[in-house]
Design a protein around this motif. Structure first.
Motif, PDB file in Angstrom:
ATOM      1  N   LEU B 113      44.983  38.469  33.845  1.00  0.00           N
ATOM      2  CA  LEU B 113      43.878  37.530  34.129  1.00  0.00           C
ATOM      3  C   LEU B 113      43.319  36.887  32.864  1.00  0.00           C
ATOM      4  N   PRO B 114      42.889  37.677  31.867  1.00  0.00           N
ATOM      5  CA  PRO B 114      42.396  37.036  30.640  1.00  0.00           C
ATOM      6  C   PRO B 114      43.483  36.302  29.859  1.00  0.00           C
ATOM      7  N   GLU B 115      44.697  36.850  29.836  1.00  0.00           N
ATOM      8  CA  GLU B 115      45.775  36.180  29.093  1.00  0.00           C
ATOM      9  C   GLU B 115      45.995  34.767  29.620  1.00  0.00           C
ATOM     10  N   GLU B 116      45.852  34.613  30.930  1.00  0.00           N
ATOM     11  CA  GLU B 116      46.119  33.312  31.545  1.00  0.00           C
ATOM     12  C   GLU B 116      44.858  32.459  31.710  1.00  0.00           C
ATOM     13  N   GLY B 117      43.758  32.905  31.122  1.00  0.00           N
ATOM     14  CA  GLY B 117      42.544  32.084  31.132  1.00  0.00           C
ATOM     15  C   GLY B 117      41.791  32.081  32.450  1.00  0.00           C
ATOM     16  N   HIS B 118      41.820  33.204  33.190  1.00  0.00           N
ATOM     17  CA  HIS B 118      41.081  33.260  34.454  1.00  0.00           C
ATOM     18  C   HIS B 118      39.788  34.062  34.356  1.00  0.00           C
ATOM     19  N   THR B 119      39.423  34.479  33.143  1.00  0.00           N
ATOM     20  CA  THR B 119      38.165  35.215  32.982  1.00  0.00           C
ATOM     21  C   THR B 119      37.224  34.395  32.110  1.00  0.00           C
ATOM     22  N   ARG B 120      35.982  34.282  32.527  1.00  0.00           N
ATOM     23  CA  ARG B 120      35.002  33.490  31.772  1.00  0.00           C
ATOM     24  C   ARG B 120      33.606  34.105  31.906  1.00  0.00           C
ATOM     25  N   PRO B 121      32.814  34.080  30.798  1.00  0.00           N
ATOM     26  CA  PRO B 121      31.456  34.613  30.854  1.00  0.00           C
ATOM     27  C   PRO B 121      30.632  33.940  31.954  1.00  0.00           C
ATOM     28  N   GLY B 122      29.765  34.718  32.568  1.00  0.00           N
ATOM     29  CA  GLY B 122      28.822  34.172  33.543  1.00  0.00           C
ATOM     30  C   GLY B 122      29.379  33.990  34.935  1.00  0.00           C
ATOM     31  N   GLU B 123      30.701  34.234  35.118  1.00  0.00           N
ATOM     32  CA  GLU B 123      31.311  33.984  36.430  1.00  0.00           C
ATOM     33  C   GLU B 123      31.305  35.241  37.304  1.00  0.00           C
ATOM     34  N   VAL B 124      31.682  35.033  38.583  1.00  0.00           N
ATOM     35  CA  VAL B 124      31.910  36.143  39.511  1.00  0.00           C
ATOM     36  C   VAL B 124      33.402  36.194  39.827  1.00  0.00           C
ATOM     37  N   LEU B 125      34.018  37.332  39.499  1.00  0.00           N
ATOM     38  CA  LEU B 125      35.435  37.564  39.787  1.00  0.00           C
ATOM     39  C   LEU B 125      35.529  38.732  40.757  1.00  0.00           C
ATOM     40  N   LEU B 126      36.147  38.505  41.915  1.00  0.00           N
ATOM     41  CA  LEU B 126      36.385  39.600  42.851  1.00  0.00           C
ATOM     42  C   LEU B 126      37.887  39.794  42.975  1.00  0.00           C
ATOM     43  N   GLY B 127      38.312  41.043  43.069  1.00  0.00           N
ATOM     44  CA  GLY B 127      39.736  41.312  43.163  1.00  0.00           C
ATOM     45  C   GLY B 127      39.984  42.478  44.096  1.00  0.00           C
ATOM     46  N   THR B 128      41.154  42.478  44.739  1.00  0.00           N
ATOM     47  CA  THR B 128      41.479  43.563  45.672  1.00  0.00           C
ATOM     48  C   THR B 128      42.044  44.743  44.903  1.00  0.00           C
ATOM     49  N   ASP B 129      41.354  45.119  43.860  1.00  0.00           N
ATOM     50  CA  ASP B 129      41.795  46.242  43.058  1.00  0.00           C
ATOM     51  C   ASP B 129      40.574  46.802  42.365  1.00  0.00           C
ATOM     52  N   SER B 130      40.428  48.122  42.413  1.00  0.00           N
ATOM     53  CA  SER B 130      39.185  48.716  41.903  1.00  0.00           C
ATOM     54  C   SER B 130      38.989  48.470  40.407  1.00  0.00           C
ATOM     55  N   HIS B 131      40.074  48.282  39.661  1.00  0.00           N
ATOM     56  CA  HIS B 131      39.916  48.052  38.220  1.00  0.00           C
ATOM     57  C   HIS B 131      39.643  46.597  37.850  1.00  0.00           C
ATOM     58  N   THR B 132      39.326  45.785  38.857  1.00  0.00           N
ATOM     59  CA  THR B 132      38.883  44.408  38.594  1.00  0.00           C
ATOM     60  C   THR B 132      37.664  44.419  37.666  1.00  0.00           C
ATOM     61  N   CYS B 133      36.937  45.541  37.655  1.00  0.00           N
ATOM     62  CA  CYS B 133      35.778  45.696  36.766  1.00  0.00           C
ATOM     63  C   CYS B 133      36.134  45.505  35.291  1.00  0.00           C
ATOM     64  N   THR B 134      37.410  45.573  34.946  1.00  0.00           N
ATOM     65  CA  THR B 134      37.861  45.372  33.556  1.00  0.00           C
ATOM     66  C   THR B 134      37.298  44.082  32.964  1.00  0.00           C
ATOM     67  N   ALA B 135      37.250  43.032  33.774  1.00  0.00           N
ATOM     68  CA  ALA B 135      36.866  41.700  33.280  1.00  0.00           C
ATOM     69  C   ALA B 135      35.393  41.589  32.924  1.00  0.00           C
ATOM     70  N   GLY B 136      34.606  42.620  33.235  1.00  0.00           N
ATOM     71  CA  GLY B 136      33.212  42.644  32.787  1.00  0.00           C
ATOM     72  C   GLY B 136      33.122  42.562  31.270  1.00  0.00           C
ATOM     73  N   ALA B 137      34.207  42.925  30.593  1.00  0.00           N
ATOM     74  CA  ALA B 137      34.255  42.848  29.126  1.00  0.00           C
ATOM     75  C   ALA B 137      34.019  41.428  28.640  1.00  0.00           C
ATOM     76  N   PHE B 138      34.252  40.447  29.499  1.00  0.00           N
ATOM     77  CA  PHE B 138      34.085  39.039  29.109  1.00  0.00           C
ATOM     78  C   PHE B 138      32.705  38.509  29.485  1.00  0.00           C
ATOM     79  N   GLY B 139      31.789  39.410  29.861  1.00  0.00           N
ATOM     80  CA  GLY B 139      30.436  38.974  30.181  1.00  0.00           C
ATOM     81  C   GLY B 139      30.326  38.349  31.556  1.00  0.00           C
ATOM     82  N   GLU B 140      31.196  38.782  32.473  1.00  0.00           N
ATOM     83  CA  GLU B 140      31.102  38.278  33.840  1.00  0.00           C
ATOM     84  C   GLU B 140      30.883  39.434  34.803  1.00  0.00           C
ATOM     85  N   PHE B 141      30.544  39.087  36.063  1.00  0.00           N
ATOM     86  CA  PHE B 141      30.412  40.098  37.105  1.00  0.00           C
ATOM     87  C   PHE B 141      31.772  40.227  37.777  1.00  0.00           C
ATOM     88  N   ALA B 142      32.392  41.382  37.654  1.00  0.00           N
ATOM     89  CA  ALA B 142      33.724  41.561  38.212  1.00  0.00           C
ATOM     90  C   ALA B 142      33.776  42.894  38.930  1.00  0.00           C
TER      91      ALA B 142
END
Ligand code: SF4
Lengths: 190, 435
Positions: B113-142
């Motif tokens: 997700l981050p490698e391909e530019g799909h993570t951004r600060p301030g956004e909401v990312l939902l994923g069908t995988d419990s480790h979607t929380c990883t993207a919180g590192a970019f300052g978003e709600f995931a």
């Protein structure tokens, strides 16, 4: 119309704390697609198949949930300890319990995603109880749940336990899941 | 307006309101929905059942599909599931489908997700995988969701959520060279327990966090779910923004969000990370904490370095630093999280050798980018524990049966500790191999 019956009776299967989704439905069976009815049934067959034997069917343990070739278990209730359904987000976990014939789970509390999936998918009713029922109820006991009054009768021991009210999830469960609920509250066109 | 935490502010914005508070149920707009081969077919099934066979997804540019779990297997059902994703992506004209067997194949979704530019600060990312929380590192709600929720989002772009209260973990001091983010998060989970953050947000703060690179911050946020956390989050700083801007090839605008001064935290704990020792989680729970010093010498059968938690370049650099010039004593499996990481292992050098060469020369086996044995998978999965053996792993979960056999024992540890243990065949303090 209410989707939860007012009274549910049946046998209980008892588990301990932190029963995670890998124990509820091991990863090797996630290749079945729950959206296909024939494959939905398969999840019942493998439900709870990774619970260590000593933890299966408490307090004695070593009581299998069902025999290896059965798709449905003889149980209607699961009583468990803390943090039921922790681990992965796989909706296959409440699906597996539903496919195996479980209607109600009663735990001290749940992991968040399992709880959400159970309610939003309308698979089973996740009740919470402040008492540690998994130390009081035995696998095989006959239970009767009075849903409206949140009371659990143990017909085998004649004990009665109060359960916590369903609260904010009741309307979603009564609607039959998130799609029906969203229509009721106007978030989705009928 | 009362002060809000970073998580509350993102949720308020996405509920189109000025203020939300913990416990409130809100309907939010979703920026990105991610799914993969294990939950994608079910999600697509839910979507079609409720919106109709000919329905169109709410916004093709906001759906990202990354097959990663069961890829290099002969299992027919697993391969059928990838076919379902492929057909759906074609039918819906989804621009962000990373297909197996093509140049665009990525591997583990949370790293892709981050490698391909799909993570951004301030956004909401939902994923069908419990480790979607990883993207919180970019300052978003995931956060992770199930198939039904994801099917709903696919059709509407909305979902109801409960606003979580925020716990704050402040890391003071400098991280010693023998510790990694994995040690920090295992220490936190051990302290609060695997239900310690149930329904809560976990915000990481303090100089010790902001000194970490992006990959290490991802490791911290990745494992908040192992404490029951709804999301993990780190405020964006220059490191974050430089990373995001280098990846944001689609030039999607975004607005960083920060915790207000005076915002309320439900719990706060300060760690002096300079004083911590290497940590492991013993079988069979990620909160079963022990210091390496307490379990060193425990005999092992296998070592595994991979997954969204421990299969990034930073993880392999650490492992290579230890393994260079040594031979492993037990079966050691090395699995890059993504194809980009795999290319990095072939190009990046240490002591004149590529990282991959260091691992191969040490006697480790190299796998292909995917989740592989992190979650067991079909029986022919690379590195899967098919017997009741004892493994030390850089992954995130060690519940019974997680990596295959239900009587296998898994110790979770940092890549430094796993590499040192692979060399000796028993749990080993990485300090013994760091000059
Ligand atoms: S690497 Fe492991 S934890 Fe990460 S997404 Fe894959 S299976 Fe899940």
């Amino acid at each position: 119309m209410s989707k939860i019956p007012n009274e549910i009776t049946g046998k209980v299967y008892v588990l301990g704390d932190n029963v995670d989704t890998d124990q509820i439905i091991p990863a090797e069976y996630l290749t079945f697609n729950p959206a296909i009815p024939e494959e939905y049934k398969q999840f019942g067959k493998y439900a709870l198949s990774s619970v260590p034997p000593a933890q299966s069917g408490l307090p004695k343990g070593n009581i299998p949930f069902h025999t290896d070739d059965e798709f449905v278990s003889p149980y209607t209730f699961i009583v468990a300890g803390k943090n039921f359904g922790c681990g992965s987000s796989r909706e296959h976990a409440p699906v597996a319990l539903d496919a195996a014939g479980i209607k109600v789970v009663i735990a001290e509390f749940y992991a968040r995603i399992f709880f959400r999936n159970s309610v939003n998918g309308g698979y089973l009713v996740p009740f919470e109880c402040s008492e540690r029922l998994c130390d009081k109820v035995c696998t095989g006991d006959e239970l009767k749940l009075d849903v409206l009054n949140c009371k659990l009768h143990n017909l085998t021991t004649k004990e009665i336990y109060p359960l916590n009210p369903l609260g904010e999830i009741a309307p979603i469960l009564n609607a039959g899941g998130i799609f029906a609920y969203a229509k009721q509250v106007g978030m989705l066109k009928s | 307006m009362p002060a809000m935490t970073l998580t509350e502010k993102i949720l308020a914005k996405h509920a189109k309101t000025d203020f939300v508070e913990p416990g409130q149920n809100i309907w939010i707009d979703v920026d990105i929905l991610m799914t993969h081969d294990v939950c994608g077919p079910g999600t697509i099934g839910v979507f079609k059942k409720h919106f109709g066979k000919a329905a169109k997804v709410w916004d093709p540019k906001k759906i990202v599909i990354i097959p990663d779990h069961y890829i290099f297997t002969a299992d027919k059902m697993a391969n059928r599931n990838v076919d379902v994703l492929r057909e759906f992506s074609k039918e819906q004209n989804l621009p962000y489908y990373y297909d197996v067997g093509t140049e665009s194949y990525k591997g583990v979704c949370h790293i892709a997700l981050p490698e391909e530019g799909h993570t951004r600060p301030g956004e909401v990312l939902l994923g069908t995988d419990s480790h979607t929380c990883t993207a919180g590192a970019f300052g978003e709600f995931a956060t992770g969701i199930g198939n039904t929720d994801a099917g709903f989002v696919m059709g509407t772009g909305n979902l109801w959520l409960k606003v979580p209260p925020t716990m704050r973990f402040i890391f003071e001091g400098t991280l010693p060279p023998y510790l990694m983010a994995k040690d920090l998060i295992l220490a936190v989970i051990g302290d609060i327990g695997c239900d310690g953050a149930t329904y809560k947000a976990m915000e990481f703060d303090g100089p010790g966090v902001f000194a970490l690179n992006m990959e290490e911050r991802m490791t911290l946020c990745n494992m908040v779910i192992e404490a029951g956390g709804k999301n993990g989050v780190i405020a964006p700083d220059k490191v974050t923004l430089d990373f995001i801007d280098s990846k944001n090839k689609h030039k999607v605008p975004y607005t960083p969000v920060y915790t207000d001064p005076g915002a309320k935290f439900i719990y706060e704990k300060v760690y002096d990370i300079s004083k911590l020792q290497p940590v492991v989680a013993k079988p069979h729970s990620p909160d079963n904490k022990a210091f390496v010093s307490e379990v060193k010498g425990t005999k092992l059968d296998r070592a595994y370095i991979g997954s969204c938690t421990g299969g990034k370049m930073t993880d392999f650099r650490a492992a290579a630093k230890i393994m260079h010039g040594h031979t492993v004593k037990i079966d050691t499996f090395v699995v890059p999280a993504t194809t980009e990481v795999a290319r990095g292992l072939k190009s990046e050098k240490m002591h004149g050798k590529t990282l991959e060469q260091i691992f191969l020369d040490a006697g480790a086996k190299m796998g292909e980018a995917s989740c592989a044995a992190c979650l067991g998978g079909p029986s022919d999965t690379f590195g899967r524990l098919n017997q009741a053996i004892r493994c030390i792993s850089t992954t995130n979960r060690n519940f019974p049966g997680r990596m295959g056999h239900k009587e296998a024992e898994v110790f979770l540890a940092s890549p430094l500790t796993v590499a040192a243990s692979a060399i000796t065949g028993m749990i080993t303090d990485p300090r013994e191999y760091l000059a």
